[in-house]
Write a protein that holds these residues in place. Structure first.
Motif, PDB file in Angstrom:
ATOM      1  N   THR A 181       0.832  -1.213   0.000  1.00  0.00           N
ATOM      2  CA  THR A 181       0.000   0.000   0.000  1.00  0.00           C
ATOM      3  C   THR A 181       0.861   1.255   0.000  1.00  0.00           C
ATOM      4  O   THR A 181       0.339   2.363  -0.034  1.00  0.00           O
ATOM      5  CB  THR A 181      -0.919   0.032   1.236  1.00  0.00           C
TER       6      THR A 181
ATOM      7  N   GLN B   6       4.000   0.756  -8.897  1.00  0.00           N
ATOM      8  CA  GLN B   6       2.563   0.485  -8.960  1.00  0.00           C
ATOM      9  C   GLN B   6       2.236  -0.995  -8.964  1.00  0.00           C
ATOM     10  O   GLN B   6       1.254  -1.433  -8.365  1.00  0.00           O
ATOM     11  CB  GLN B   6       1.979   1.139 -10.222  1.00  0.00           C
TER      12      GLN B   6
ATOM     13  N   SER C 204       1.251  -2.878  -5.827  1.00  0.00           N
ATOM     14  CA  SER C 204      -0.076  -2.707  -5.239  1.00  0.00           C
ATOM     15  C   SER C 204      -1.095  -3.610  -5.920  1.00  0.00           C
ATOM     16  O   SER C 204      -2.283  -3.562  -5.606  1.00  0.00           O
ATOM     17  CB  SER C 204      -0.534  -1.250  -5.356  1.00  0.00           C
TER      18      SER C 204
ATOM     19  N   PRO D 219      -4.960  -3.932 -10.103  1.00  0.00           N
ATOM     20  CA  PRO D 219      -4.966  -3.323  -8.764  1.00  0.00           C
ATOM     21  C   PRO D 219      -5.699  -4.226  -7.776  1.00  0.00           C
ATOM     22  O   PRO D 219      -6.872  -4.564  -7.976  1.00  0.00           O
ATOM     23  CB  PRO D 219      -5.704  -2.001  -8.975  1.00  0.00           C
TER      24      PRO D 219
ATOM     25  N   LEU E 237      -1.692  -3.246 -14.666  1.00  0.00           N
ATOM     26  CA  LEU E 237      -0.433  -2.645 -14.232  1.00  0.00           C
ATOM     27  C   LEU E 237       0.709  -3.355 -14.961  1.00  0.00           C
ATOM     28  O   LEU E 237       0.534  -4.443 -15.507  1.00  0.00           O
ATOM     29  CB  LEU E 237      -0.274  -2.792 -12.712  1.00  0.00           C
TER      30      LEU E 237
END
Length: 370
Positions: free
Chosen positions: A23, A28, A31, A71, A112
């Protein structure tokens, strides 16, 4: 990548794996959760924050192999909102998204960068040690509260885990208290291990074990990683660098007073009186012939005291403890009775399981103002 699976199955596995997703990372992909459907292995979910990694098998029908990173928390929220029993997920490479269809509902979730998602360690067969799951869970649970949460002293944020012969031992300390739990195993282990494992990783493994019944936990230790296998789930963690304190030097060889007490009675009194030990106020234990009086006082809040009979004889004395730390030690016992060992008001106290001494909890005192 294209696969179809049960909505409830995906929710359950996402709830497990999402806890590990980062977090706070600037990367990226950390996460996210990686969904893999590789040709030579069953589908699985993967997540990591670079310290702890998790691989969870997924029951799914694979129409086309591949992998995608989505995500983690958004995916979990989306799947939770769906109403139909089954769903399909398809990676659309040109659009750089995953199409999720469930009944009349369609989502397109942007992926991502899979290139940024690190590979996770695999078990090391030559160092693999298999432990009974119930013994492992009990041992972690009994010592984990004593591990430090202070990241400036990382060596104390771990649990020193060792296993050999017919013994599993775990030790944790934050320099204010120390827990040692020795668990006797019914069968001798094949192999041995010793490692300082982050308490967070072991607590996460206990949480998984409580939801995924399994008879055994396999542990393999590499150069700077440890890998746990539990019912198809693989949890990996970095090992903590640095020398764990020589805890045996902290345990006193002799004591002045050794009292055998009822665990439940003492724990209940400590819980009650601790309500008046606020704003860092200590819990006071005052010993006199045949009596222990436990008291606490916080200015502008109130005070409380309660006396219980104890087999104490000798010069009266008073010792103070952090109420939370004392309560943690008492609640970590699973025996009807305990042994309380004391030396003096300024020396550590010891709480032990009776007879076997398989659990030892050392707690530093607080200097009391008269």
């Amino acid at each position: 990548m294209k696969l179809s699976l049960s909505t409830q199955e995906l929710i359950a596995e996402l709830q497990t794996v999402t806890r590990v997703a980062s977090t706070r990372s600037a990367v990226q992909a950390l996460s996210g959760v990686m969904i893999t459907a590789e040709p030579d292995s069953p589908p699985e979910l993967r997540a990591t924050d670079m310290e702890v990694g998790l691989r969870v098998p997924l029951q799914a029908d694979v129409a086309r192999p591949g992998a995608a990173v989505l995500p983690a928390r958004l995916l979990l929220d989306v799947v939770r909102s769906l109403s139909a029993d089954t769903l399909t997920m398809e990676l659309r490479a040109a659009e750089q998204d995953v199409e999720l269809i469930c009944g009349p509902t369609t989502f397109h979730l942007h992926t991502l960068r899979a290139e940024d998602f690190p590979s996770l360690p695999s078990p090391v067969p030559e160092s693999r040690v298999v432990l009974p799951a119930h013994a492992f869970i009990e041992t972690v649970t009994r010592v984990a509260r004593s591990a430090s949460r202070d990241e400036t002293r990382p060596v104390l944020t771990g649990i020193l885990m060792s296993a050999s012969g017919q013994e599993l031992r775990m030790v944790a300390t934050d320099s204010y208290r120390l827990s040692v739990k020795v668990t006797a195993l019914t069968a001798a282990l094949e192999g041995s291990l010793e490692a300082n494992v982050p308490a967070r990783a072991l607590q996460e493994l206990v949480r998984i074990a409580q939801q995924t019944p399994s008879e055994a936990v396999a542990v393999s230790v590499g150069q700077n990683q440890v890998v746990f296998e539990l019912g198809g789930i693989v949890l990996s963690s970095r090992l903590i660098d640095g020398q764990f304190p020589n805890y045996r030097q902290l345990l006193p060889e002799s004591v002045e007073h050794e009292l055998r007490l009822a665990t439940a009675e003492l724990t209940d009194v400590v819980r009650r009186i601790s309500l008046m030990a606020q704003k860092n106020a200590p819990l006071r234990l005052s010993f006199s012939d045949g009596t222990l009086q436990i008291s606490a006082q916080t200015p502008d809040v109130g005070e409380a005291s309660e006396a219980i009979p104890v087999p104490f004889h000798g010069e009266p004395f008073e010792i103070g403890f952090n109420p939370e730390f004392l309560r943690d030690g008492l609640e970590s016992l699973d025996t009807d009775e305990l042994v309380l060992k004391l030396i003096s008001p300024l020396r550590p106290g010891l709480i032990e399981s009776p007879d076997t001494g398989e659990f030892v909890y050392l707690i530093m005192p607080i200097r009391l103002n008269v």
